[in-house]
Structure formats: structure tokens, C-alpha cells
Design an enzyme around this catalytic site. Structure first.
Site, mmCIF file in Angstrom:
data_model
loop_
_atom_site.group_PDB
_atom_site.id
_atom_site.type_symbol
_atom_site.label_atom_id
_atom_site.label_comp_id
_atom_site.label_asym_id
_atom_site.label_seq_id
_atom_site.Cartn_x
_atom_site.Cartn_y
_atom_site.Cartn_z
ATOM 1 N N LEU A 179 39.238 41.408 44.307
ATOM 2 C CA LEU A 179 40.111 40.946 44.989
ATOM 3 C C LEU A 179 41.188 41.883 44.410
ATOM 4 O O LEU A 179 41.429 42.312 43.652
ATOM 5 C CB LEU A 179 40.624 39.522 44.423
ATOM 6 C CG LEU A 179 39.761 38.393 44.869
ATOM 7 C CD1 LEU A 179 40.442 36.913 44.457
ATOM 8 C CD2 LEU A 179 39.611 38.114 46.296
ATOM 9 N N ASP A 180 41.792 42.267 45.677
ATOM 10 C CA ASP A 180 43.127 43.199 45.422
ATOM 11 C C ASP A 180 44.060 42.516 44.289
ATOM 12 O O ASP A 180 44.189 41.434 44.633
ATOM 13 C CB ASP A 180 43.865 43.347 46.877
ATOM 14 C CG ASP A 180 43.053 44.161 47.842
ATOM 15 O OD1 ASP A 180 42.165 45.017 47.423
ATOM 16 O OD2 ASP A 180 43.494 44.017 48.950
ATOM 17 N N ARG A 181 44.791 43.350 43.622
ATOM 18 C CA ARG A 181 45.591 43.014 42.644
ATOM 19 C C ARG A 181 46.400 41.711 42.826
ATOM 20 O O ARG A 181 46.804 40.772 42.299
ATOM 21 C CB ARG A 181 46.451 44.071 42.172
ATOM 22 C CG ARG A 181 47.337 43.880 40.930
ATOM 23 C CD ARG A 181 48.033 44.778 40.405
ATOM 24 N NE ARG A 181 48.704 44.591 39.252
ATOM 25 C CZ ARG A 181 49.317 45.545 38.429
ATOM 26 N NH1 ARG A 181 48.966 46.792 38.497
ATOM 27 N NH2 ARG A 181 49.969 45.009 37.384
#
Length: 254
Positions: free
Chosen positions: A64-66
């Protein structure tokens, strides 16, 4: 403008699902999945935190993106990781996200728009700069809409929608970029969003995160062959905003 959040000390990770082969956590917004040389100053990573919490090695099978929160799945062995990765490759894993966006979203839209790979100046220094756009498809469904009598820019009101997102492919920042293409930028997105509305949410809702939530991950278990659906809660901050926008404030409604 950077997406780097203020330093946060994360407590114990919330485990959403666990069996002898896999474990899923509710990743907080702002937490990196694993160590990256692009963020050398960081000391906390979901992978290492979960390893220490469980007392055993874990193997990420997706990311997942940060700034995105929600369901993050790990395998408990390299073999289990390989077999789950195969399901991702085959496209048999269903992912559901919720996004709070600027504007009134259409009731339903399927976007089939190839995306050119976003390259980092440092990490992708030697990558092919002329790579052709990759296939990217996302289904969007509008769940709720709201208008507030507050002028921003040239408009006398602000409009927002809660959108259900089902990515059929897994390109970098796919949901964020597809919603921007539809003129429905996600609130809190500093790279693909609307800075005026991001600032409005910081000032009026004290919100400083990307409003994108990985709420569900569904698949047929590689070993038991049973259907599995893992869900992550939106959290009190998001439910409070939903209530302020006049939307249902119960988790079951999302």
C-alpha cells in the site's frame, strides 16, 4: 510538496486476519511497508514491526502507498508468499477501496485508461524512460455526496463524494491518478490532488492524511480453497467526517 508525515510512534499493529500461512494488518496512514533508501530517516516499518510483534519472519505479498491505510497482507513463509503472489498475478484477488474526493462523482463509471509508469528520479534513475503506458482499469461507484455552503476559489459551495473503488489492475498510484483524470481528486493527495481543498480539510477538519482506505481484500485461500474476505475499519476520524458531511456514521454503512 512532500507526502512525508510528521514523525509518529505507532503502537502495536491491529491484526485483522491470521492463520498458519497468512496474516493481515490494518496499516496506519503514514507507515511505510518496508525499509526504503528513499526514506533513510525512518525507523518504523510495517514489515519489521509485524515481525517483532509475531516473533517470526513475514513476507509482504503486496503493498500500500505510504499515506494509504487499510488491509495489508503478509505471508508467514516464502512458499506461502509465492502462492499468494500467483493469485495477484492471475488477477483473482479482489481489492476494494474507499476514497473521499472533491466534486460530485457519477453513480458508476468504469475507467479503462492506460497509465505511464511514474518513475522516481533516484530509485528509477536507470529505468526505461520511454516505456509505453500500461493497461489500467478501475471501477468506481459513488456511495454518498455532500455540498457545503463554503466558497473555495470561484465556486460558492464545496462538493464532496465518497467513492467505492475496485482496481482491476495494480499500477502505481492507479486509483489516485484515475480519479484525478475524472476531475475527482482525493482529499489529502498532495501529488495528484487539489491543494485548496486539502488545506480546507486541514483547517476545518484537522485532517492531514490521504483520504484513501483499503477496506477489503478478497481471495480464495491457496491451501484451504475457501473464500476469504478481510476487512479494515475506516476509523473514528473518517466516521466523524462522514457524520459532519451528513452521511451515515455507522461502519456497516460503508
Amino acid at each position: 510538496m512532500s507526502e512525508r508525515p510528521e514523525p509518529i510512534e505507532y503502537g502495536e499493529l491491529a491484526i485483522l486476519y491470521q492463520d498458519e500461512n497468512y496474516v493481515a494488518i490494518n496499516k496506519p496512514s503514514g507507515l511505510l511497508v518496508h525499509r526504503s533508501f528513499l526514506d533513510k530517516h525512518e525507523t518504523q516499518f510495517a514489515m519489521q514491526m509485524l515481525r517483532d510483534q509475531l516473533g517470526q519472519h513475514v513476507f509482504p505479498v503486496h503493498r500500500l502507498d505510504r499515506p494509504t491505510s487499510g488491509v495489508l497482507l503478509f505471508a508467514l513463509s516464502s512458499e506461502a508468499a509465492r502462492d499468494m503472489n500467483q493469485l495477484f498475478i492471475e488477477g483473482t484477488i479482489a481489492k476494494r477501496y474507499l476514497a473521499l474526493v472533491r466534486g460530485f462523482a457519477p453513480e458508476s463509471v468504469f475507467l479503462d485508461k492506460p497509465l505511464k509508469e511514474e518513475l522516481d528520479k533516484i530509485a528509477d534513475k536507470f529505468a526505461d524512460q520511454d516505456k509505453a503506458p500500461q493497461e489500467a482499469q478501475t471501477q468506481f461507484n459513488c456511495l454518498h455526496q455532500a455540498a457545503l455552503p463554503i466558497p473555495i476559489g470561484k465556486y460558492p459551495t464545496v462538493r464532496y463524494s465518497l467513492v467505492e473503488c475496485f482496481p482491476k489492475t495494480g499500477r502505481k498510484h492507479q486509483i489516485r491518478r484515475h480519479l484525478k483524470h475524472l476531475s475527482l481528486p482525493i482529499i489529502g493527495d498532495v501529488n495528484h490532488g487539489d491543494n485548496q481543498h486539502n488545506q480546507f480539510f486541514r483547517e476545518h477538519f484537522e485532517l492531514r492524511r490521504l483520504m484513501l482506505f483499503a477496506t477489503e481484500l478478497s481471495f480464495v485461500h491457496p491451501y484451504t480453497h475457501k473464500p476469504i474476505t478481510i476487512k479494515a475499519p475506516l476509523g473514528e476520524d473518517m466516521l466523524k467526517i462522514c457524520q459532519q458531511l451528513g452521511w451515515p456514521d455507522q461502519e456497516k454503512d460503508y
